[in-house]
Scaffold this motif. Structure first.
Motif, PDB file in Angstrom:
ATOM      1  N   LEU A   2       7.543 -20.999  -7.809  1.00  0.00           N
ATOM      2  CA  LEU A   2       7.730 -19.869  -8.712  1.00  0.00           C
ATOM      3  C   LEU A   2       7.668 -18.623  -7.851  1.00  0.00           C
ATOM      4  O   LEU A   2       6.627 -18.329  -7.253  1.00  0.00           O
ATOM      5  CB  LEU A   2       6.651 -19.839  -9.797  1.00  0.00           C
ATOM      6  CG  LEU A   2       6.593 -18.588 -10.687  1.00  0.00           C
ATOM      7  CD1 LEU A   2       7.924 -18.354 -11.395  1.00  0.00           C
ATOM      8  CD2 LEU A   2       5.462 -18.704 -11.710  1.00  0.00           C
ATOM      9  N   LEU A   3       8.785 -17.923  -7.744  1.00  0.00           N
ATOM     10  CA  LEU A   3       8.873 -16.747  -6.884  1.00  0.00           C
ATOM     11  C   LEU A   3       8.996 -15.479  -7.713  1.00  0.00           C
ATOM     12  O   LEU A   3       9.793 -15.416  -8.649  1.00  0.00           O
ATOM     13  CB  LEU A   3      10.085 -16.844  -5.949  1.00  0.00           C
ATOM     14  CG  LEU A   3      10.235 -18.093  -5.084  1.00  0.00           C
ATOM     15  CD1 LEU A   3      11.410 -17.930  -4.132  1.00  0.00           C
ATOM     16  CD2 LEU A   3       8.964 -18.375  -4.303  1.00  0.00           C
ATOM     17  N   PHE A   4       8.194 -14.470  -7.367  1.00  0.00           N
ATOM     18  CA  PHE A   4       8.297 -13.159  -7.983  1.00  0.00           C
ATOM     19  C   PHE A   4       9.045 -12.250  -7.015  1.00  0.00           C
ATOM     20  O   PHE A   4       8.516 -11.891  -5.960  1.00  0.00           O
ATOM     21  CB  PHE A   4       6.904 -12.608  -8.315  1.00  0.00           C
ATOM     22  CG  PHE A   4       6.271 -13.277  -9.501  1.00  0.00           C
ATOM     23  CD1 PHE A   4       6.300 -12.682 -10.756  1.00  0.00           C
ATOM     24  CD2 PHE A   4       5.682 -14.529  -9.384  1.00  0.00           C
ATOM     25  CE1 PHE A   4       5.743 -13.312 -11.860  1.00  0.00           C
ATOM     26  CE2 PHE A   4       5.120 -15.167 -10.475  1.00  0.00           C
ATOM     27  CZ  PHE A   4       5.153 -14.556 -11.724  1.00  0.00           C
ATOM     28  N   VAL A   5      10.287 -11.929  -7.378  1.00  0.00           N
ATOM     29  CA  VAL A   5      11.145 -11.137  -6.499  1.00  0.00           C
ATOM     30  C   VAL A   5      10.873  -9.657  -6.759  1.00  0.00           C
ATOM     31  O   VAL A   5      11.076  -9.160  -7.868  1.00  0.00           O
ATOM     32  CB  VAL A   5      12.630 -11.467  -6.746  1.00  0.00           C
ATOM     33  CG1 VAL A   5      13.517 -10.681  -5.792  1.00  0.00           C
ATOM     34  CG2 VAL A   5      12.875 -12.967  -6.598  1.00  0.00           C
ATOM     35  N   THR A   6      10.410  -8.958  -5.740  1.00  0.00           N
ATOM     36  CA  THR A   6      10.023  -7.555  -5.872  1.00  0.00           C
ATOM     37  C   THR A   6      10.735  -6.718  -4.823  1.00  0.00           C
ATOM     38  O   THR A   6      11.686  -7.169  -4.174  1.00  0.00           O
ATOM     39  CB  THR A   6       8.502  -7.401  -5.695  1.00  0.00           C
ATOM     40  OG1 THR A   6       8.155  -7.705  -4.332  1.00  0.00           O
ATOM     41  CG2 THR A   6       7.739  -8.353  -6.611  1.00  0.00           C
ATOM     42  N   GLY A  10       5.729  -8.680   0.528  1.00  0.00           N
ATOM     43  CA  GLY A  10       4.587  -9.516   0.189  1.00  0.00           C
ATOM     44  C   GLY A  10       3.331  -8.682   0.308  1.00  0.00           C
ATOM     45  O   GLY A  10       3.382  -7.448   0.227  1.00  0.00           O
ATOM     46  N   ILE A  11       2.208  -9.330   0.502  1.00  0.00           N
ATOM     47  CA  ILE A  11       0.939  -8.621   0.653  1.00  0.00           C
ATOM     48  C   ILE A  11       0.701  -8.329   2.126  1.00  0.00           C
ATOM     49  O   ILE A  11       0.757  -9.224   2.967  1.00  0.00           O
ATOM     50  CB  ILE A  11      -0.227  -9.458   0.079  1.00  0.00           C
ATOM     51  CG1 ILE A  11      -0.004  -9.712  -1.421  1.00  0.00           C
ATOM     52  CG2 ILE A  11      -1.559  -8.758   0.301  1.00  0.00           C
ATOM     53  CD1 ILE A  11      -1.015 -10.657  -2.038  1.00  0.00           C
ATOM     54  N   LEU A  12       0.467  -7.067   2.430  1.00  0.00           N
ATOM     55  CA  LEU A  12       0.245  -6.643   3.814  1.00  0.00           C
ATOM     56  C   LEU A  12      -1.224  -6.287   4.034  1.00  0.00           C
ATOM     57  O   LEU A  12      -1.876  -5.705   3.167  1.00  0.00           O
ATOM     58  CB  LEU A  12       1.112  -5.430   4.152  1.00  0.00           C
ATOM     59  CG  LEU A  12       2.630  -5.571   3.982  1.00  0.00           C
ATOM     60  CD1 LEU A  12       3.320  -4.249   4.274  1.00  0.00           C
ATOM     61  CD2 LEU A  12       3.176  -6.670   4.888  1.00  0.00           C
ATOM     62  N   GLN A  13      -1.725  -6.619   5.212  1.00  0.00           N
ATOM     63  CA  GLN A  13      -3.070  -6.208   5.625  1.00  0.00           C
ATOM     64  C   GLN A  13      -2.933  -5.573   7.008  1.00  0.00           C
ATOM     65  O   GLN A  13      -2.549  -6.239   7.969  1.00  0.00           O
ATOM     66  CB  GLN A  13      -4.032  -7.397   5.682  1.00  0.00           C
ATOM     67  CG  GLN A  13      -5.472  -6.996   6.016  1.00  0.00           C
ATOM     68  CD  GLN A  13      -6.406  -8.187   5.993  1.00  0.00           C
ATOM     69  OE1 GLN A  13      -6.040  -9.283   6.395  1.00  0.00           O
ATOM     70  NE2 GLN A  13      -7.626  -7.989   5.492  1.00  0.00           N
ATOM     71  N   ASP A  14      -3.209  -4.283   7.066  1.00  0.00           N
ATOM     72  CA  ASP A  14      -3.041  -3.526   8.313  1.00  0.00           C
ATOM     73  C   ASP A  14      -1.630  -3.694   8.875  1.00  0.00           C
ATOM     74  O   ASP A  14      -1.425  -3.839  10.095  1.00  0.00           O
ATOM     75  CB  ASP A  14      -4.073  -3.972   9.368  1.00  0.00           C
ATOM     76  CG  ASP A  14      -5.510  -3.734   8.907  1.00  0.00           C
ATOM     77  OD1 ASP A  14      -5.737  -2.726   8.204  1.00  0.00           O
ATOM     78  OD2 ASP A  14      -6.385  -4.549   9.245  1.00  0.00           O
ATOM     79  N   GLY A  15      -0.659  -3.674   7.975  1.00  0.00           N
ATOM     80  CA  GLY A  15       0.736  -3.752   8.395  1.00  0.00           C
ATOM     81  C   GLY A  15       1.248  -5.147   8.686  1.00  0.00           C
ATOM     82  O   GLY A  15       2.421  -5.336   9.005  1.00  0.00           O
ATOM     83  N   THR A  16       0.377  -6.144   8.589  1.00  0.00           N
ATOM     84  CA  THR A  16       0.769  -7.524   8.870  1.00  0.00           C
ATOM     85  C   THR A  16       0.915  -8.314   7.576  1.00  0.00           C
ATOM     86  O   THR A  16       0.041  -8.250   6.703  1.00  0.00           O
ATOM     87  CB  THR A  16      -0.284  -8.220   9.764  1.00  0.00           C
ATOM     88  OG1 THR A  16      -0.410  -7.485  10.985  1.00  0.00           O
ATOM     89  CG2 THR A  16       0.147  -9.643  10.084  1.00  0.00           C
ATOM     90  N   MET A  40       1.251  -1.988  -6.013  1.00  0.00           N
ATOM     91  CA  MET A  40       1.169  -3.393  -5.600  1.00  0.00           C
ATOM     92  C   MET A  40       0.217  -4.175  -6.498  1.00  0.00           C
ATOM     93  O   MET A  40       0.364  -5.390  -6.657  1.00  0.00           O
ATOM     94  CB  MET A  40       0.700  -3.478  -4.148  1.00  0.00           C
ATOM     95  CG  MET A  40       0.873  -4.849  -3.519  1.00  0.00           C
ATOM     96  SD  MET A  40       2.604  -5.335  -3.421  1.00  0.00           S
ATOM     97  CE  MET A  40       2.435  -7.062  -2.997  1.00  0.00           C
ATOM     98  N   ILE A  41      -0.744  -3.489  -7.103  1.00  0.00           N
ATOM     99  CA  ILE A  41      -1.734  -4.162  -7.941  1.00  0.00           C
ATOM    100  C   ILE A  41      -1.086  -4.887  -9.122  1.00  0.00           C
ATOM    101  O   ILE A  41      -1.334  -6.077  -9.330  1.00  0.00           O
ATOM    102  CB  ILE A  41      -2.822  -3.180  -8.417  1.00  0.00           C
ATOM    103  CG1 ILE A  41      -3.653  -2.694  -7.214  1.00  0.00           C
ATOM    104  CG2 ILE A  41      -3.730  -3.827  -9.460  1.00  0.00           C
ATOM    105  CD1 ILE A  41      -4.695  -1.643  -7.549  1.00  0.00           C
ATOM    106  N   PRO A  42      -0.236  -4.215  -9.926  1.00  0.00           N
ATOM    107  CA  PRO A  42       0.389  -4.963 -11.029  1.00  0.00           C
ATOM    108  C   PRO A  42       1.299  -6.083 -10.557  1.00  0.00           C
ATOM    109  O   PRO A  42       1.459  -7.088 -11.247  1.00  0.00           O
ATOM    110  CB  PRO A  42       1.178  -3.879 -11.791  1.00  0.00           C
ATOM    111  CG  PRO A  42       1.310  -2.731 -10.851  1.00  0.00           C
ATOM    112  CD  PRO A  42       0.109  -2.781  -9.976  1.00  0.00           C
ATOM    113  N   LYS A  43       1.898  -5.933  -9.358  1.00  0.00           N
ATOM    114  CA  LYS A  43       2.761  -6.999  -8.838  1.00  0.00           C
ATOM    115  C   LYS A  43       1.957  -8.273  -8.569  1.00  0.00           C
ATOM    116  O   LYS A  43       2.358  -9.367  -8.955  1.00  0.00           O
ATOM    117  CB  LYS A  43       3.455  -6.533  -7.544  1.00  0.00           C
ATOM    118  CG  LYS A  43       4.562  -5.507  -7.729  1.00  0.00           C
ATOM    119  CD  LYS A  43       5.225  -5.180  -6.404  1.00  0.00           C
ATOM    120  CE  LYS A  43       6.417  -4.245  -6.580  1.00  0.00           C
ATOM    121  NZ  LYS A  43       6.033  -2.906  -7.013  1.00  0.00           N
TER     122      LYS A  43
END
Length: 259
Positions: free
Chosen positions: A175-179, A183-189, A212-215
């Protein structure tokens, strides 16, 4: 072995989907995946309601839907967004057909709470046989989340929950959520895999913030008893991670086992 993959395309991202996204969708199909697309259309609905000077309100994050508003919702979702997205898929050389959830009793719904939300429904049944028929003919269903009730009323169904229900009913592999983000980044990674527990911590410490929170919350709602993993992928700069998966962040409800 052929596997079903359900993609939820947000209303705001439909117009921004890149040619690469559709090329990759075609590559996934060639690799044996069977795509099913469920789309939203919130921004377009809002724009049309404002153009027509129709007042609306959100209750608990859901747009309260009157009979008059339901006409607009159906017009925008099934009459505008759906055919536009179906054309894009067809233009990429993929056979696709746009369908309203009210066609063939594809999405059946019951009202969540009519007094509180109006014609906002939750999916109660899915005509999986019809979807399987289309997939068997290598046709990609592009589904508008306008559902029909046993009372013959139309219902406005949240696209995120509709996609989750479709994926669960079909036994989808992914199941993919296309945005509009990779994706989720942490310190740019890019984080390739996170748990729901980690996401809550990232929201608390500010790693995940703003839009990004509602996504991520929408993606987490896709985790049902049958769906153990969901992904957030980028529709603007789509990349293939391998022959059967797009690049992005996988969200799982399973706890990671520490070494």
């Amino acid at each position: 072995m052929e596997e079903i993959i359900v993609l939820k395309c947000g209303g705001s991202s439909v117009n921004d989907l890149s040619d690469d996204f559709f090329d990759n969708l075609k590559a996934l199909q060639k690799a044996g995946m069977k795509p099913v697309i469920v789309h939203g259309g919130g921004p377009a609905i809002k724009e049309m309601l404002e153009t027509l000077a129709i007042e609306f309100e959100f209750v608990d994050g859901l747009r309260r839907t009157t009979e008059q508003m339901m006409d607009i919702v159906e017009m925008v979702l099934s009459g505008n967004v759906n055919p536009a997205l179906s054309r894009r898929v067809n233009e990429a050389g993929i056979k696709a057909i746009g369908i309203s959830g009210s066609d063939m009793n594809l999405l059946q719904a019951t009202p969540i709470d009519y007094e509180r939300y109006g014609l906002v429904g939750e999916v109660s049944n899915i005509n999986v046989d019809f979807i399987y028929e289309l997939l068997a003919r290598n046709i990609v269903p592009v589904i508008s989340p306008v559902a029909i009730g046993t009372d013959l009323n139309r219902y406005n169904v949240n696209a995120d929950t509709a996609a989750g229900a479709v994926a669960s009913a079909l036994g989808a592999k992914q199941l993919l959520f296309v945005t509009d983000v990779p994706g989720i980044l942490q310190d740019g990674t890019l984080l390739e895999e996170v748990t729901t527990e980690e996401i809550e911590a990232f929201i608390a410490d500010g790693t995940i913030f703003g839009g990004m929170i509602p996504k991520v919350k929408a993606a987490m709602k896709g985790l049902t008893s049958n769906i153990e993993k969901v992904m957030i992928v980028n529709g603007k700069q789509s990349e293939l991670k391998n022959t059967t998966t797009l690049a992005g962040t996988t969200i799982t409800k399973k706890m990671k086992i520490k070494a």
